[in-house]
Design an enzyme around this catalytic site. Structure first.
Site, PDB file in Angstrom:
ATOM      1  CD  GLU A  46     -18.824 -87.754  76.259  1.00 11.22           C
ATOM      2  OE1 GLU A  46     -19.732 -86.919  76.464  1.00 11.22           O
ATOM      3  OE2 GLU A  46     -17.632 -87.465  76.188  1.00 11.22           O
ATOM      4  CG  ASP A  57     -23.776 -79.180  73.621  1.00 12.03           C
ATOM      5  OD1 ASP A  57     -22.612 -79.610  73.667  1.00 12.03           O
ATOM      6  OD2 ASP A  57     -24.745 -79.769  74.143  1.00 12.03           O
TER       7      ASP A  57
END
Lengths: 255, 394
Positions: A46, A57
């Site tokens: 990724e 995040d």
């Protein structure tokens, strides 16, 4: 057939995917990290596009993104970096970023660049299904791109079935109600959730992420899915020990 | 007929709005979207909401004809005294309404973001009133520059969590609140402005609409007409302006002026004048106008006023700007400070620094003598005394 579907034809158990942040720790490290991950036999990668305000995040990826942006990374540099390894890199790449990055770059321009880099799969955690249905499905189809949806412990069965019908690469199973970088072992409650998803017999492959950090969590998660994604734990290791030690991080997990 | 200024079924005002949220928030946001209109329009809610506004907040707030200010600028200038609300700003109109909605949805834990601290205080206040658990996210920089409000929140029993990411201001406090919400989906996110994923912008606008609802009958009493010629309000995220404009949006003869913070000047690189510096983008789950670089990275804004120090505007404002229904002006730090001192000297009212930006454009507009102007006096300036005292010394 896209690159991820091809991968699943060769291997559909115990897959390990690694998330990393482009331009971290140094601006020119993007391609070096990919090469090291490929050498360590990671199944797919990724490629994280650093964003100033990454809502999904936790602190580790926030910090790596912040550092990468300070290093001067931007989408044009990233696409140029990825172009240089287009012929040599054999490990499938999945692009992960936030919708505003694509929006501002120009949706068509963005998609064309992604395709030019030999990438056919994207993950945009803030792209909701309704927007996908109304607009982005047609855009991605036009460029032969596949979008990965996330499901969570709170996603209803009806919605999971719908997501399953839209998914061409895999479904990203978010392991718990968390942002990236969650710590600790996999709880019984999580196992119940993983089993529930597994028993739905979806047509899509399942990859578990968020909170997978080591051999133990990798092995447990792989019992209920085709593979896992490790992000924050890898970034932390990369920040502390550098690119040379990537293999030391990966090997114990997949051995 | 449905107003074009109301959102469509996906929460869009024209091209702006929507709910760009990670999947984890979907059930929460959907629950609210499915229920908020029905709750707000219910007789039971209206009764409780209006009763709290009257008995607890102290509404209706006066619509005061500021004689000396009017003389100075050659118009009939009315001040809508939101500064006289309990807790000192319009923010409480929204928190009283949302806390009732949270209760109807069975939520017991409340989170909120705050910039200047006014929304944090207003949230902590209604949580104390209802006996609910309260956590407030506030930028570390704002914690320093709005110390009195931090003390008030703590005294009211709220937990204040510093946001230490990014510019450590309102944007980052909102990021942290949303991240916490993702990790604790059982909480109710009591958002403080007309921003965030749909239905939050519309919900907050409906709850702040009490401002223009009162203005209508108050103006009718005082001038014989419900409509003023001009309404002026400051805009950070834009909740007080949305409330002051709300019932006049379809009356195109009422001029609407929104005032953004220019910081050190619109082109100085130190500004928060979003409509002038932004382009279409996504922030905090909403498509709107946003200050960003060519790669979509959000630019850190600047304003002396913590409540206006925000790189976006609510999607309704983006739509009002694009359709030219409202005019977007701006005022610098210095102009706002001067306007605050002027109002204090000639009317005996110390306004909040945010509000002072709205007052600052009075000197930039050429009024007709009989022009009826309403300035939404969104908050009082107690929290800004330190800034004002420092300015006095200069």
């Amino acid at each position: 057939m896209n690159s991820i579907q091809k991968l699943f034809q060769q291997k559909d158990k115990n897959l390990l995917s690694i998330y990393f942040t482009c331009g971290y720790p140094k601006l020119e490290d993007t391609t070096k990290v990919i090469a090291a991950l490929e050498k360590s036999n990671v199944d797919f990668i990724e490629v994280g596009l650093p964003y100033s305000d990454p809502l999904a995040d936790g602190p580790t990826i926030q910090d790596s993104s912040h550092k990468a942006l300070e290093n001067g990374i931007n989408l044009d540099i990233i696409f140029n970096q990825l172009m240089t390894i287009k012929e040599t890199n054999k490990t499938p790449l999945v692009l992960m970023g936030y919708l505003n990055q694509m929006l501002k770059y120009g949706e068509d321009r963005f998609c064309q660049k992604v395709v030019d880099c030999g990438i056919d799969t994207v993950i945009l955690p803030d792209l909701p299904m309704v927007e996908f249905e109304n607009h982005y499905k047609a855009l991605f189809d036009k460029y032969g791109l596949t979008n990965v949806f996330l499901i969570t412990p709170h996603t209803s069965e009806e919605r999971i079935r719908k997501i399953d019908s839209y998914s061409k690469a895999f479904i990203y199973v978010v392991a718990s109600a968390s942002i990236t970088g969650a710590k600790g072992d996999i709880s019984n409650q999580q196992v119940v959730y993983f089993e529930r998803i597994k028993n739905m017999n979806l047509q899509s492959k399942l990859i578990i992420g968020f909170g997978i950090s080591d051999k133990q969590t990798f092995t447990t998660a792989c019992k209920y899915a085709n593979g896992t994604i490790i992000g924050s734990a890898f970034i932390k290791n990369l920040g502390e020990n550098g690119i040379d030690k990537i293999d030391d991080f990966i090997k114990p997990i997949i051995s | 007929m449905k107003s074009k200024f109301h959102p469509d079924e996906n929460g869009y005002f024209g091209q702006y709005g929507g709910a760009f949220i990670p999947e984890l928030l979907y059930p929460n946001v959907k629950e609210l979207a499915d229920n908020y209109v029905q709750i707000i329009e219910s007789e039971e809610f209206q009764k409780e909401y209006k009763s709290l506004l009257k008995e607890y907040v102290g509404r209706p707030t006066p619509l005061y004809l500021a004689k000396r200010l009017s003389e100075k600028y050659g118009a009939h200038i009315y001040l809508k005294r939101e500064d006289l609300c309990h807790t000192g700003a319009h923010k409480v109109n929204n928190t009283v309404g949302q806390i009732l909605i949270a209760q109807k949805l069975g939520k017991t834990k409340i989170i909120a973001e705050t910039g200047a601290g006014q929304h944090g205080v207003a949230t902590a206040t209604v949580c104390a009133l209802m006996g609910l658990d309260c956590t407030i996210f506030m930028g570390e920089k704002d914690i320093v520059r709005q110390a009195p409000n931090v003390a008030r929140m703590k005294m009211l029993g709220a937990k204040v969590v510093p946001a230490i990411s990014g510019s450590k201001t309102l944007k980052d406090a909102t990021n942290e609140a949303i991240r916490y919400w993702i990790q604790h989906p059982e909480t109710f996110y009591l958002i403080g402005s007309v921003v965030g994923p749909a239905p939050h912008p519309d919900m907050v606008a409906r709850l702040q609409a009490i401002i223009s609802e009162e203005m209508k009958w108050q103006l009718k009493e005082k001038t014989g007409k419900e409509n003023p010629d001009t309404i002026i309000a400051c805009v950070g995220g834009g909740s007080n302006a949305a409330g002051a404009f709300y019932h006049y949006l379809d009356d195109e003869d009422v001029e609407l002026i929104a005032v953004e913070a220019a910081g050190l000047g619109v082109d100085s690189g130190e500004s928060a004048a979003t409509s002038q510096l932004g382009q279409v983008g996504i922030i905090h789950g909403s498509k709107t106008i946003l200050m960003q670089d060519e790669y979509g990275q959000i630019v850190e804004p600047y304003s002396i006023s913590a409540g206006l120090d925000y790189p976006g505007v609510g999607p309704l404002h983006a739509f009002l700007y694009e359709t030219k229904r409202a005019k977007y002006m701006n005022a610098t730090d210095q102009e706002a400070l001067d306007a605050a001192f002027e109002l204090t000297k000639i009317e005996g009212i110390i306004p909040a620094l945010e509000t002072a930006h709205a007052l600052a454009v009075l000197s930039k507009i050429k009024f007709r003598k009989d022009q009826v102007v309403v300035v939404n006096l969104s908050g009082r300036g107690d929290k800004d005394l330190e800034t004002y005292i420092n300015h006095l010394k200069e």
